[in-house]
Design a protein around this motif. Structure first.
Motif, mmCIF file in Angstrom:
data_model
loop_
_atom_site.group_PDB
_atom_site.id
_atom_site.type_symbol
_atom_site.label_atom_id
_atom_site.label_comp_id
_atom_site.label_asym_id
_atom_site.label_seq_id
_atom_site.Cartn_x
_atom_site.Cartn_y
_atom_site.Cartn_z
ATOM 1 N N SER A 1 69.584 86.428 75.538
ATOM 2 C CA SER A 1 70.601 86.713 74.518
ATOM 3 C C SER A 1 70.849 88.213 74.376
ATOM 4 O O SER A 1 71.886 88.621 73.873
ATOM 5 C CB SER A 1 70.195 86.111 73.175
ATOM 6 N N LEU A 2 69.908 89.015 74.828
ATOM 7 C CA LEU A 2 70.088 90.470 74.805
ATOM 8 C C LEU A 2 70.818 90.905 76.066
ATOM 9 O O LEU A 2 70.564 90.376 77.152
ATOM 10 C CB LEU A 2 68.731 91.176 74.741
ATOM 11 N N ASN A 3 71.707 91.856 75.933
ATOM 12 C CA ASN A 3 72.408 92.378 77.099
ATOM 13 C C ASN A 3 71.433 93.156 77.968
ATOM 14 O O ASN A 3 70.566 93.873 77.466
ATOM 15 C CB ASN A 3 73.578 93.245 76.669
ATOM 16 N N LEU A 4 71.573 93.011 79.282
ATOM 17 C CA LEU A 4 70.636 93.597 80.235
ATOM 18 C C LEU A 4 71.287 94.703 81.053
ATOM 19 O O LEU A 4 72.484 94.661 81.328
ATOM 20 C CB LEU A 4 70.120 92.518 81.197
ATOM 21 N N TYR A 5 70.466 95.667 81.460
ATOM 22 C CA TYR A 5 70.911 96.681 82.401
ATOM 23 C C TYR A 5 70.852 96.108 83.817
ATOM 24 O O TYR A 5 70.208 95.083 84.065
ATOM 25 C CB TYR A 5 70.026 97.926 82.306
ATOM 26 N N MET A 6 71.508 96.768 84.744
ATOM 27 C CA MET A 6 71.631 96.288 86.118
ATOM 28 C C MET A 6 70.294 95.903 86.743
ATOM 29 O O MET A 6 70.164 94.825 87.327
ATOM 30 C CB MET A 6 72.325 97.352 86.971
ATOM 31 N N ASP A 7 69.282 96.773 86.659
ATOM 32 C CA ASP A 7 67.979 96.460 87.257
ATOM 33 C C ASP A 7 67.389 95.184 86.661
ATOM 34 O O ASP A 7 66.796 94.374 87.372
ATOM 35 C CB ASP A 7 66.985 97.614 87.055
ATOM 36 N N GLN A 8 67.547 95.012 85.360
ATOM 37 C CA GLN A 8 67.047 93.810 84.697
ATOM 38 C C GLN A 8 67.794 92.564 85.158
ATOM 39 O O GLN A 8 67.201 91.505 85.332
ATOM 40 C CB GLN A 8 67.171 93.962 83.176
#
Length: 179
Positions: free
Chosen positions: A21-28
């Motif tokens: 539900s949390l927005n992720l960065y590219m690596d994640q």
């Protein structure tokens, strides 16, 4: 990697409400996709998702650009489906199929139907059991047939590739034609 009967039976891909539900960065995003999709990707394919690939999907308009370099659950859902479909279909075909689906169904409904149908088809084909199609309120609609057919094509390929990895079937891998 060969999947045994238990691993196939236990296959579970995240439903819409199970995506982070949390927005992720590219690596994640890359780490998450590799973690959840490893078992359903073509045998021997090391990098089925990379930062470059994701950037290309954004640049080609297949998925929306991230907000403040962060990817939402909608992005993740699209990327899950892209990773699965690209094993058989071109990005052009995937883009057309996405556009067709979203004109008929909300993202969450389309994603969940795809995932449920994929799991059912994959398990049925790999375990040599009848396929129990996911019920649809639109049974008989062209969009339902298209999704079922594309899922069947991907699952057929994956199941044959899994069979070829079966250590009990050495004769398949070592077969030499006499022609």
């Amino acid at each position: 990697m060969y999947l045994n009967e238990k691993e196939i039976s236990d296959l579970h891909l995240p439903r819409w409400n199970e995506l982070p539900s949390l927005n992720l960065y590219m690596d994640q995003v890359v780490d998450y996709l590799q973690q959840i999709l490893g078992v359903v990707m073509i045998a021997g394919q090391d990098s089925y998702i990379t930062k470059t690939m994701i950037n290309n999907y954004v640049n080609q308009g297949i998925i929306e650009a991230p907000q403040n370099k962060r990817y939402s659950n909608k992005h993740l859902a699209y990327l899950v489906v892209i990773c699965i479909m690209k094993q058989v279909f071109s990005l052009q075909e995937i883009s057309v199929l996405f556009k067709y689906q979203i004109t008929h169904y909300p993202d969450e409904q389309a994603y969940n139907f795809f995932i449920l149908e994929f799991e059912s088809c994959f398990k049925g084909l790999c375990l040599r059991q009848p396929i129990k199609h996911t019920p649809s309120l639109d049974e008989g609609h062209e969009a339902v047939y298209i999704i079922r057919n594309l899922v069947m094509s991907v699952c057929t390929k994956l199941c044959v590739q899994n069979d070829l990895q079966n250590p009990d079937l050495k004769q398949i891998r070592n077969f030499k034609s006499t022609k």
